[in-house]
Design a protein around this motif. Structure first.
Motif, PDB file in Angstrom:
ATOM      1  N   ARG A  24     -28.535  86.552 132.035  1.00 39.28           N
ATOM      2  CA  ARG A  24     -29.012  86.958 130.702  1.00 39.28           C
ATOM      3  C   ARG A  24     -28.404  88.292 130.275  1.00 39.28           C
ATOM      4  O   ARG A  24     -27.967  88.442 129.129  1.00 39.28           O
ATOM      5  CB  ARG A  24     -30.531  87.084 130.703  1.00 39.28           C
ATOM      6  N   MET A  25     -28.398  89.268 131.182  1.00 36.35           N
ATOM      7  CA  MET A  25     -27.865  90.585 130.838  1.00 36.35           C
ATOM      8  C   MET A  25     -26.370  90.520 130.545  1.00 36.35           C
ATOM      9  O   MET A  25     -25.877  91.230 129.667  1.00 36.35           O
ATOM     10  CB  MET A  25     -28.148  91.588 131.961  1.00 36.35           C
ATOM     11  N   GLY A  26     -25.642  89.680 131.269  1.00 37.72           N
ATOM     12  CA  GLY A  26     -24.222  89.507 131.002  1.00 37.72           C
ATOM     13  C   GLY A  26     -23.980  88.986 129.600  1.00 37.72           C
ATOM     14  O   GLY A  26     -23.102  89.466 128.879  1.00 37.72           O
ATOM     15  N   PHE A  27     -24.779  88.002 129.184  1.00 40.30           N
ATOM     16  CA  PHE A  27     -24.622  87.470 127.832  1.00 40.30           C
ATOM     17  C   PHE A  27     -25.030  88.509 126.789  1.00 40.30           C
ATOM     18  O   PHE A  27     -24.341  88.682 125.774  1.00 40.30           O
ATOM     19  CB  PHE A  27     -25.437  86.188 127.641  1.00 40.30           C
ATOM     20  N   PHE A  28     -26.157  89.212 127.003  1.00 37.65           N
ATOM     21  CA  PHE A  28     -26.601  90.207 126.035  1.00 37.65           C
ATOM     22  C   PHE A  28     -25.582  91.331 125.864  1.00 37.65           C
ATOM     23  O   PHE A  28     -25.320  91.776 124.750  1.00 37.65           O
ATOM     24  CB  PHE A  28     -27.959  90.790 126.425  1.00 37.65           C
ATOM     25  N   ILE A  33     -21.351  93.984 122.616  1.00 37.74           N
ATOM     26  CA  ILE A  33     -19.969  94.448 122.484  1.00 37.74           C
ATOM     27  C   ILE A  33     -19.267  93.705 121.349  1.00 37.74           C
ATOM     28  O   ILE A  33     -18.519  94.292 120.561  1.00 37.74           O
ATOM     29  CB  ILE A  33     -19.213  94.307 123.816  1.00 37.74           C
ATOM     30  N   TYR A  34     -19.518  92.403 121.220  1.00 40.34           N
ATOM     31  CA  TYR A  34     -18.954  91.600 120.137  1.00 40.34           C
ATOM     32  C   TYR A  34     -19.347  92.189 118.777  1.00 40.34           C
ATOM     33  O   TYR A  34     -18.504  92.366 117.896  1.00 40.34           O
ATOM     34  CB  TYR A  34     -19.438  90.154 120.267  1.00 40.34           C
ATOM     35  N   GLY A  60     -12.325  83.893 116.652  1.00 39.14           N
ATOM     36  CA  GLY A  60     -11.850  83.541 117.993  1.00 39.14           C
ATOM     37  C   GLY A  60     -12.784  84.021 119.083  1.00 39.14           C
ATOM     38  O   GLY A  60     -13.157  83.270 119.994  1.00 39.14           O
ATOM     39  N   TRP A  61     -13.177  85.275 118.979  1.00 40.75           N
ATOM     40  CA  TRP A  61     -14.091  85.836 119.969  1.00 40.75           C
ATOM     41  C   TRP A  61     -15.459  85.183 119.850  1.00 40.75           C
ATOM     42  O   TRP A  61     -16.165  84.984 120.848  1.00 40.75           O
ATOM     43  CB  TRP A  61     -14.187  87.342 119.772  1.00 40.75           C
ATOM     44  N   GLY A  62     -15.862  84.815 118.632  1.00 40.15           N
ATOM     45  CA  GLY A  62     -17.145  84.144 118.417  1.00 40.15           C
ATOM     46  C   GLY A  62     -17.209  82.815 119.153  1.00 40.15           C
ATOM     47  O   GLY A  62     -18.258  82.441 119.692  1.00 40.15           O
TER      48      GLY A  62
END
Length: 97
Positions: A24-28, A33-34, A60-62
């Motif tokens: 979860r923290m990795g995704f958040f 950052i995005y 692209g990043w999305g």
């Protein structure tokens, strides 16, 4: 008034909880950052003028962020599915008891 000592926590449960929190923290952090980077690119694009080029890195990043979110969601929900399947298999091997 008697005080109860808490029951010891299973080390496997702690490891599993740490893994889930890490996912979860990795995704958040990826999502934060995005937002920050793409807001900066958009602001740079607006102040610079010209065609709207900041859309392309954002898109692209999305896609990558969406894939990361989907993989995280599947992984977190897959734990419950894996546990249920394991319990069913153990019950089946025990003769349905």
């Amino acid at each position: 008034m008697p005080t109860e000592t808490p029951a010891p926590i299973d080390p496997e449960l702690i490891r599993k909880a740490q893994r889930r929190v890490s996912l979860r923290m990795g995704f958040f952090s990826h999502a934060l950052i995005y937002v920050v980077v793409n807001a900066g690119l958009f602001a740079l694009n607006v102040f610079q003028g010209g065609p709207l080029w900041s859309f392309w890195p954002m898109a692209g990043w999305g896609i990558g962020l969406a894939a990361h979110g989907l993989a995280t969601w599947i992984s977190l929900n897959g734990d419950g599915l894996r546990d249920r399947m394991l319990k069913q298999e153990i019950d089946r091997l025990n003769g349905g008891r």
